[in-house]
Design a protein around this motif. Structure first.
Motif, PDB file in Angstrom:
ATOM      1  N   UNK A 167       0.845  -1.193   0.000  1.00  0.00           N
ATOM      2  CA  UNK A 167       0.000   0.000   0.000  1.00  0.00           C
ATOM      3  C   UNK A 167       0.879   1.241   0.000  1.00  0.00           C
ATOM      4  N   UNK A 168       0.554   2.202  -0.847  1.00  0.00           N
ATOM      5  CA  UNK A 168       1.304   3.452  -0.947  1.00  0.00           C
ATOM      6  C   UNK A 168       0.463   4.591  -0.368  1.00  0.00           C
ATOM      7  N   UNK A 169       0.985   5.253   0.655  1.00  0.00           N
ATOM      8  CA  UNK A 169       0.234   6.300   1.342  1.00  0.00           C
ATOM      9  C   UNK A 169       1.118   7.511   1.602  1.00  0.00           C
ATOM     10  N   UNK A 170       0.514   8.680   1.585  1.00  0.00           N
ATOM     11  CA  UNK A 170       1.133   9.917   2.045  1.00  0.00           C
ATOM     12  C   UNK A 170       0.315  10.415   3.224  1.00  0.00           C
ATOM     13  N   UNK A 171       0.995  10.817   4.299  1.00  0.00           N
ATOM     14  CA  UNK A 171       0.304  11.340   5.478  1.00  0.00           C
ATOM     15  C   UNK A 171       1.031  12.579   5.980  1.00  0.00           C
ATOM     16  N   UNK A 172       0.280  13.552   6.472  1.00  0.00           N
ATOM     17  CA  UNK A 172       0.914  14.733   7.052  1.00  0.00           C
ATOM     18  C   UNK A 172      -0.006  15.380   8.082  1.00  0.00           C
ATOM     19  N   UNK A 173       0.638  16.085   8.994  1.00  0.00           N
ATOM     20  CA  UNK A 173      -0.096  16.809  10.036  1.00  0.00           C
ATOM     21  C   UNK A 173       0.549  18.165  10.245  1.00  0.00           C
ATOM     22  N   UNK A 174      -0.281  19.212  10.301  1.00  0.00           N
ATOM     23  CA  UNK A 174       0.192  20.573  10.556  1.00  0.00           C
ATOM     24  C   UNK A 174      -0.642  21.229  11.656  1.00  0.00           C
ATOM     25  N   UNK A 175      -1.224  20.414  12.529  1.00  0.00           N
ATOM     26  CA  UNK A 175      -2.144  20.937  13.549  1.00  0.00           C
ATOM     27  C   UNK A 175      -1.434  21.519  14.764  1.00  0.00           C
ATOM     28  N   UNK A 176      -0.125  21.242  14.902  1.00  0.00           N
ATOM     29  CA  UNK A 176       0.644  21.743  16.042  1.00  0.00           C
ATOM     30  C   UNK A 176       1.829  22.556  15.529  1.00  0.00           C
ATOM     31  N   UNK A 177       2.770  22.835  16.397  1.00  0.00           N
ATOM     32  CA  UNK A 177       3.969  23.581  15.997  1.00  0.00           C
ATOM     33  C   UNK A 177       4.985  22.701  15.283  1.00  0.00           C
ATOM     34  N   UNK A 178       4.660  21.443  15.056  1.00  0.00           N
ATOM     35  CA  UNK A 178       5.545  20.524  14.343  1.00  0.00           C
ATOM     36  C   UNK A 178       4.907  20.115  13.018  1.00  0.00           C
ATOM     37  N   UNK A 179       5.666  20.251  11.937  1.00  0.00           N
ATOM     38  CA  UNK A 179       5.248  19.742  10.635  1.00  0.00           C
ATOM     39  C   UNK A 179       5.728  18.296  10.533  1.00  0.00           C
ATOM     40  N   UNK A 180       4.802  17.372  10.359  1.00  0.00           N
ATOM     41  CA  UNK A 180       5.123  15.950  10.313  1.00  0.00           C
ATOM     42  C   UNK A 180       4.588  15.349   9.016  1.00  0.00           C
ATOM     43  N   UNK A 181       5.478  14.683   8.267  1.00  0.00           N
ATOM     44  CA  UNK A 181       5.118  14.085   6.975  1.00  0.00           C
ATOM     45  C   UNK A 181       5.677  12.673   6.941  1.00  0.00           C
ATOM     46  N   UNK A 182       4.944  11.749   6.349  1.00  0.00           N
ATOM     47  CA  UNK A 182       5.437  10.383   6.186  1.00  0.00           C
ATOM     48  C   UNK A 182       4.866   9.790   4.907  1.00  0.00           C
ATOM     49  N   UNK A 183       5.658   8.947   4.277  1.00  0.00           N
ATOM     50  CA  UNK A 183       5.250   8.224   3.079  1.00  0.00           C
ATOM     51  C   UNK A 183       5.454   6.741   3.322  1.00  0.00           C
ATOM     52  N   UNK A 184       4.469   5.963   2.966  1.00  0.00           N
ATOM     53  CA  UNK A 184       4.582   4.514   3.042  1.00  0.00           C
ATOM     54  C   UNK A 184       4.581   3.945   1.632  1.00  0.00           C
ATOM     55  N   UNK A 185       5.610   3.154   1.343  1.00  0.00           N
ATOM     56  CA  UNK A 185       5.656   2.417   0.079  1.00  0.00           C
ATOM     57  C   UNK A 185       5.796   0.942   0.434  1.00  0.00           C
ATOM     58  N   UNK A 186       4.701   0.229   0.353  1.00  0.00           N
ATOM     59  CA  UNK A 186       4.728  -1.162   0.787  1.00  0.00           C
ATOM     60  C   UNK A 186       5.126  -1.228   2.251  1.00  0.00           C
ATOM     61  N   UNK A 187       6.152  -2.007   2.594  1.00  0.00           N
ATOM     62  CA  UNK A 187       6.570  -2.104   3.988  1.00  0.00           C
ATOM     63  C   UNK A 187       7.501  -0.974   4.436  1.00  0.00           C
ATOM     64  N   UNK A 188       7.958  -0.149   3.495  1.00  0.00           N
ATOM     65  CA  UNK A 188       8.908   0.916   3.820  1.00  0.00           C
ATOM     66  C   UNK A 188       8.185   2.193   4.223  1.00  0.00           C
ATOM     67  N   UNK A 189       8.756   2.891   5.207  1.00  0.00           N
ATOM     68  CA  UNK A 189       8.211   4.169   5.657  1.00  0.00           C
ATOM     69  C   UNK A 189       9.318   5.218   5.634  1.00  0.00           C
ATOM     70  N   UNK A 190       9.023   6.362   5.053  1.00  0.00           N
ATOM     71  CA  UNK A 190       9.943   7.496   4.984  1.00  0.00           C
ATOM     72  C   UNK A 190       9.288   8.654   5.724  1.00  0.00           C
ATOM     73  N   UNK A 191       9.990   9.236   6.689  1.00  0.00           N
ATOM     74  CA  UNK A 191       9.382  10.266   7.542  1.00  0.00           C
ATOM     75  C   UNK A 191      10.230  11.532   7.578  1.00  0.00           C
ATOM     76  N   UNK A 192       9.552  12.641   7.818  1.00  0.00           N
ATOM     77  CA  UNK A 192      10.225  13.942   7.919  1.00  0.00           C
ATOM     78  C   UNK A 192       9.483  14.789   8.941  1.00  0.00           C
ATOM     79  N   UNK A 193      10.227  15.447   9.827  1.00  0.00           N
ATOM     80  CA  UNK A 193       9.657  16.400  10.778  1.00  0.00           C
ATOM     81  C   UNK A 193      10.463  17.683  10.760  1.00  0.00           C
ATOM     82  N   UNK A 194       9.761  18.798  10.906  1.00  0.00           N
ATOM     83  CA  UNK A 194      10.406  20.109  10.919  1.00  0.00           C
ATOM     84  C   UNK A 194       9.508  21.077  11.668  1.00  0.00           C
TER      85      UNK A 194
END
Length: 250
Positions: free
Chosen positions: A1-28
């Motif tokens: 399953x390929x998914x993009x997820x993000x949250x900007x509801x707090x003072x932290x920008x959080x982004x993650x991508x799932x490609x099959x079993x792999x997850x790539x994440x970024x916070x700033x």
């Protein structure tokens, strides 16, 4: 399953991508910067995962409650990307994501999720992990920290406060909650991914135009008079507390 997820509801920008079993994440840093950097960082993370937006099965985002501007940013970006690529969206409650983040980080299964709502208040909702899924025991609400409570009939055993409000409002908890553990947790994008997969499998994906925010407070700012009154009340409270400590030492 390929998914993009993000949250900007707090003072932290959080982004993650799932490609099959792999997850790539970024916070700033988020806040006001999120609107300027979210799309760029999301596309960069997709590139790192060797995915295009059209390769996604869904786009998940934190719908709220949270910062007013941050929620509008998340909804607008989710809607724009999903519309252009023809993929569904998954709006996910931020307090539910907090509970899931606390489970991932701390193994928590009974979470009173709370987030700083500013203006002397918190967003809060109680969740229990049962049968490999979270169950909300009450609706999310905004209230003063002193008004927080566990659901009726629940003892404190096994419960913990999970979120980002402890440093600001921990001293204002009611006595019944003062002994609960206070665990740091955020509506992280990796938590959104974990919640998104079963939602999508259950057919809960929505068309892009339904990427809408969840507001539980209409008022988003205090007046000058209200801010001054709040400061005066806090100063008076601190003065009374200091007087009590002085009398106790006498």
């Amino acid at each position: 399953m390929n998914l993009l997820a993000f949250d900007t509801s707090t003072e932290t920008l959080s982004i993650a991508v799932q490609r099959g079993p792999q997850v790539f994440a970024h916070e700033a840093a988020g806040g006001a910067q999120a609107s300027a950097t979210l799309i760029e960082q999301a596309l960069a993370l997709l590139e790192q995962a060797q995915l295009a937006v059209a390769d996604l099965h869904a786009i998940a985002f934190g719908r709220g409650p949270g910062a007013f501007t941050g929620l509008r940013t998340a909804c607008a970006v989710a809607q724009g990307l999903a519309w252009g690529a023809g993929v569904p969206v998954l709006p996910i409650d931020t307090l539910l994501a907090v509970a899931e983040n606390a489970r991932q980080r701390h193994g928590l299964t009974r979470a009173l999720a709370w987030l700083d709502a500013r203006m002397g208040e918190v967003y809060a909702a109680p969740f229990i992990w049962q049968a490999d899924a979270w169950r909300a025991l009450d609706a999310a609400r905004v209230c003063a920290p002193e008004e927080l409570a566990l659901p009726a009939g629940e003892s404190a055993a096994g419960w913990a406060l999970a979120g980002n409000a402890a440093s600001t409002y921990g001293s204002r908890l009611p006595p019944a909650l003062d002994s609960l553990p206070r665990l740091p947790a955020q509506p992280a994008a990796t938590a959104l991914l974990a919640l998104a997969a079963p939602m999508l499998a259950a057919g809960q994906g929505l068309p892009a135009e339904q990427a809408l925010p969840l507001y539980i407070r209409d008022k988003v700012a205090q007046t000058t008079a209200e801010r001054l009154a709040a400061r005066a009340a806090e100063a008076a409270k601190q003065k009374r507390a200091e007087q009590g400590r002085t009398e106790g030492r006498a």
